[in-house]
Design a protein around this motif. Structure first.
Motif, PDB file in Angstrom:
ATOM      1  N   UNK A   1      63.588  51.890  20.977  1.00 13.12           N
ATOM      2  CA  UNK A   1      62.997  52.245  19.689  1.00 13.12           C
ATOM      3  C   UNK A   1      61.519  51.878  19.638  1.00 13.12           C
ATOM      4  N   UNK A   2      61.188  50.728  20.199  1.00 13.57           N
ATOM      5  CA  UNK A   2      59.785  50.306  20.237  1.00 13.57           C
ATOM      6  C   UNK A   2      58.969  51.217  21.147  1.00 13.57           C
ATOM      7  N   UNK A   3      59.510  51.537  22.335  1.00 12.45           N
ATOM      8  CA  UNK A   3      58.803  52.398  23.271  1.00 12.45           C
ATOM      9  C   UNK A   3      58.574  53.794  22.673  1.00 12.45           C
ATOM     10  N   UNK A   4      59.544  54.278  21.920  1.00 15.01           N
ATOM     11  CA  UNK A   4      59.420  55.596  21.299  1.00 15.01           C
ATOM     12  C   UNK A   4      58.515  55.589  20.063  1.00 15.01           C
ATOM     13  N   UNK A   5      58.158  54.395  19.586  1.00 15.88           N
ATOM     14  CA  UNK A   5      57.286  54.288  18.419  1.00 15.88           C
ATOM     15  C   UNK A   5      57.949  54.696  17.120  1.00 15.88           C
ATOM     16  N   UNK A   6      59.245  54.425  17.006  1.00 24.57           N
ATOM     17  CA  UNK A   6      59.984  54.863  15.811  1.00 24.57           C
ATOM     18  C   UNK A   6      60.768  53.734  15.160  1.00 24.57           C
TER      19      UNK A   6
ATOM     20  N   UNK B   1      63.756  67.607  19.174  1.00 26.37           N
ATOM     21  CA  UNK B   1      63.426  67.307  17.776  1.00 26.37           C
ATOM     22  C   UNK B   1      62.412  68.275  17.168  1.00 26.37           C
ATOM     23  N   UNK B   2      61.429  68.705  17.955  1.00 26.36           N
ATOM     24  CA  UNK B   2      60.417  69.619  17.427  1.00 26.36           C
ATOM     25  C   UNK B   2      61.031  70.966  17.039  1.00 26.36           C
ATOM     26  N   UNK B   3      61.967  71.445  17.845  1.00 27.35           N
ATOM     27  CA  UNK B   3      62.640  72.711  17.544  1.00 27.35           C
ATOM     28  C   UNK B   3      63.469  72.580  16.269  1.00 27.35           C
ATOM     29  N   UNK B   4      64.182  71.477  16.123  1.00 24.51           N
ATOM     30  CA  UNK B   4      64.956  71.247  14.904  1.00 24.51           C
ATOM     31  C   UNK B   4      64.036  71.162  13.694  1.00 24.51           C
ATOM     32  N   UNK B   5      62.929  70.471  13.838  1.00 24.29           N
ATOM     33  CA  UNK B   5      61.993  70.330  12.721  1.00 24.29           C
ATOM     34  C   UNK B   5      61.438  71.695  12.313  1.00 24.29           C
ATOM     35  N   UNK B   6      61.146  72.535  13.307  1.00 21.06           N
ATOM     36  CA  UNK B   6      60.590  73.862  13.017  1.00 21.06           C
ATOM     37  C   UNK B   6      61.590  74.742  12.271  1.00 21.06           C
ATOM     38  N   UNK B   7      62.883  74.483  12.482  1.00 20.81           N
ATOM     39  CA  UNK B   7      63.929  75.293  11.837  1.00 20.81           C
ATOM     40  C   UNK B   7      64.734  74.462  10.842  1.00 20.81           C
ATOM     41  N   UNK B   8      64.109  73.437  10.317  1.00 24.47           N
ATOM     42  CA  UNK B   8      64.777  72.465   9.467  1.00 24.47           C
ATOM     43  C   UNK B   8      65.404  73.112   8.227  1.00 24.47           C
ATOM     44  N   UNK B   9      64.707  74.080   7.640  1.00 24.86           N
ATOM     45  CA  UNK B   9      65.177  74.674   6.390  1.00 24.86           C
ATOM     46  C   UNK B   9      66.513  75.392   6.532  1.00 24.86           C
ATOM     47  N   UNK B  10      66.845  75.805   7.767  1.00 22.12           N
ATOM     48  CA  UNK B  10      68.131  76.474   8.021  1.00 22.12           C
ATOM     49  C   UNK B  10      69.124  75.562   8.742  1.00 22.12           C
TER      50      UNK B  10
ATOM     51  N   UNK C   1      57.975  65.753  18.444  1.00 22.85           N
ATOM     52  CA  UNK C   1      58.524  65.900  17.102  1.00 22.85           C
ATOM     53  C   UNK C   1      59.496  64.826  16.670  1.00 22.85           C
ATOM     54  N   UNK C   2      59.781  63.846  17.548  1.00 21.60           N
ATOM     55  CA  UNK C   2      60.789  62.840  17.201  1.00 21.60           C
ATOM     56  C   UNK C   2      60.396  62.042  15.961  1.00 21.60           C
ATOM     57  N   UNK C   3      59.196  61.511  15.963  1.00 24.72           N
ATOM     58  CA  UNK C   3      58.787  60.692  14.815  1.00 24.72           C
ATOM     59  C   UNK C   3      58.670  61.542  13.549  1.00 24.72           C
ATOM     60  N   UNK C   4      58.124  62.741  13.705  1.00 21.24           N
ATOM     61  CA  UNK C   4      57.954  63.618  12.546  1.00 21.24           C
ATOM     62  C   UNK C   4      59.302  64.024  11.953  1.00 21.24           C
ATOM     63  N   UNK C   5      60.297  64.242  12.822  1.00 18.74           N
ATOM     64  CA  UNK C   5      61.626  64.597  12.329  1.00 18.74           C
ATOM     65  C   UNK C   5      62.248  63.445  11.549  1.00 18.74           C
ATOM     66  N   UNK C   6      62.144  62.240  12.085  1.00 19.28           N
ATOM     67  CA  UNK C   6      62.696  61.083  11.374  1.00 19.28           C
ATOM     68  C   UNK C   6      61.991  60.878  10.041  1.00 19.28           C
ATOM     69  N   UNK C   7      60.690  61.124  10.009  1.00 24.45           N
ATOM     70  CA  UNK C   7      59.953  60.998   8.754  1.00 24.45           C
ATOM     71  C   UNK C   7      60.429  62.042   7.746  1.00 24.45           C
TER      72      UNK C   7
ATOM     73  N   UNK D   1      66.024  61.163  21.175  1.00 26.97           N
ATOM     74  CA  UNK D   1      64.714  60.849  20.623  1.00 26.97           C
ATOM     75  C   UNK D   1      63.702  60.463  21.697  1.00 26.97           C
ATOM     76  N   UNK D   2      64.183  59.982  22.836  1.00 26.28           N
ATOM     77  CA  UNK D   2      63.302  59.570  23.922  1.00 26.28           C
ATOM     78  C   UNK D   2      63.862  60.083  25.249  1.00 26.28           C
ATOM     79  N   UNK D   3      62.965  60.476  26.141  1.00 29.26           N
ATOM     80  CA  UNK D   3      63.347  61.115  27.404  1.00 29.26           C
ATOM     81  C   UNK D   3      63.706  60.046  28.437  1.00 29.26           C
ATOM     82  N   UNK D   4      64.915  59.517  28.344  1.00 28.66           N
ATOM     83  CA  UNK D   4      65.292  58.338  29.131  1.00 28.66           C
ATOM     84  C   UNK D   4      66.533  58.519  29.994  1.00 28.66           C
ATOM     85  N   UNK D   5      67.216  59.665  29.911  1.00 27.43           N
ATOM     86  CA  UNK D   5      68.486  59.803  30.624  1.00 27.43           C
ATOM     87  C   UNK D   5      68.328  59.706  32.139  1.00 27.43           C
ATOM     88  N   UNK D   6      67.312  60.368  32.695  1.00 27.26           N
ATOM     89  CA  UNK D   6      67.093  60.272  34.141  1.00 27.26           C
ATOM     90  C   UNK D   6      66.802  58.838  34.561  1.00 27.26           C
ATOM     91  N   UNK D   7      66.029  58.127  33.758  1.00 29.70           N
ATOM     92  CA  UNK D   7      65.680  56.746  34.085  1.00 29.70           C
ATOM     93  C   UNK D   7      66.919  55.855  34.099  1.00 29.70           C
TER      94      UNK D   7
END
Length: 222
Positions: free
Chosen positions: A122-127, A207-216, A92-98, A16-22
């Motif tokens: 979770x706070x930093x990601x706004x979710x 998340x955006x890719x999953x949301x775009x193909x959510x119906x399948x 798309x992270x927040x939109x997917x969770x919604x 949900x958040x781009x944190x692995x490198x950090x």
């Protein structure tokens, strides 16, 4: 027969958040402070496991030793103080969770992160307002790839294994969920390839890719 899923178990870092490198850089930094040479590429492949497993792999120290505890605590401080504020949620992270919530799913965090890191992420990601339940490393005896955290999340969601779907980004998520009898949907945005994630039931870019193909997707309501 697989039941209609009612819960989504969520990894956070790299999902949900781009944190692995950090996280990897924080390990390199703490190693330098304690006089230990930790290579970025080596630790980067370990991100997704809990610190209780990463620490001995990198240093030979167990977390219950005095130095091991100091290194783990300091790594968390470095991550929160130097890196956390620079991180962004994936598109798309927040939109997917919604969308999950709109479909009636119970959302439960299932992360190897400490509770302090989890809440901050979770706070930093706004979710944080979209999550009903949270399980962290403190809720499990063993971290990923052991199934303890996934099992704790199932209990929190009051769901059977076939009533939940895990969403993660590392092979450790896929393995942990599989050991708990839970299907795993994987995202490539954490930096892992399809071969690493081959045991997932489906793989998406982010998340955006999953949301775009959510119906399948495995999350689609029948």
């Amino acid at each position: 027969m697989t039941n209609q899923p009612k819960a989504v178990l969520l990894d956070i870092d790299g999902t949900l958040i781009d944190s692995n490198d950090a996280h990897a850089r924080a390990w390199v930094d703490v190693g330098r402070e304690f006089g230990r040479d930790i290579e970025f590429d080596r630790v980067r492949r370990l991100i997704g496991m809990g610190g209780d497993k990463v620490l001995p792999e990198l240093t030979g120290l167990e977390e219950d030793t005095d130095e091991g505890q100091k290194i783990k605590e300091r790594r968390g401080e470095i991550f929160r103080e130097q890196y956390l504020s620079t991180l962004n949620a994936f598109p798309g992270a927040r939109e997917l969770l919604q969308r999950f919530r709109d479909d009636g799913y119970t959302l439960v965090v299932a992360t190897s992160a400490s509770k302090e890191d989890m809440d901050a992420l979770l706070k930093q990601a706004g979710i944080q307002d979209l999550i009903e339940e949270k399980t962290s490393s403190s809720d499990a005896e063993e971290s990923k790839p052991d199934p303890d955290i996934v099992q704790a999340a199932l209990k929190s969601a009051d769901a059977k294994p076939d009533e939940a779907v895990m969403m993660g980004d590392t092979p450790y998520d896929v393995t942990a969920s599989g050991r708990a009898g839970v299907r795993c949907v994987a995202l490539r945005c954490g930096g892992w390839g399809d071969d690493d994630l081959r045991d997932a039931v489906a793989v998406y870019d982010d998340p955006a890719d999953l949301l775009a193909r959510y119906a399948q997707s495995p999350f689609a309501r029948g």
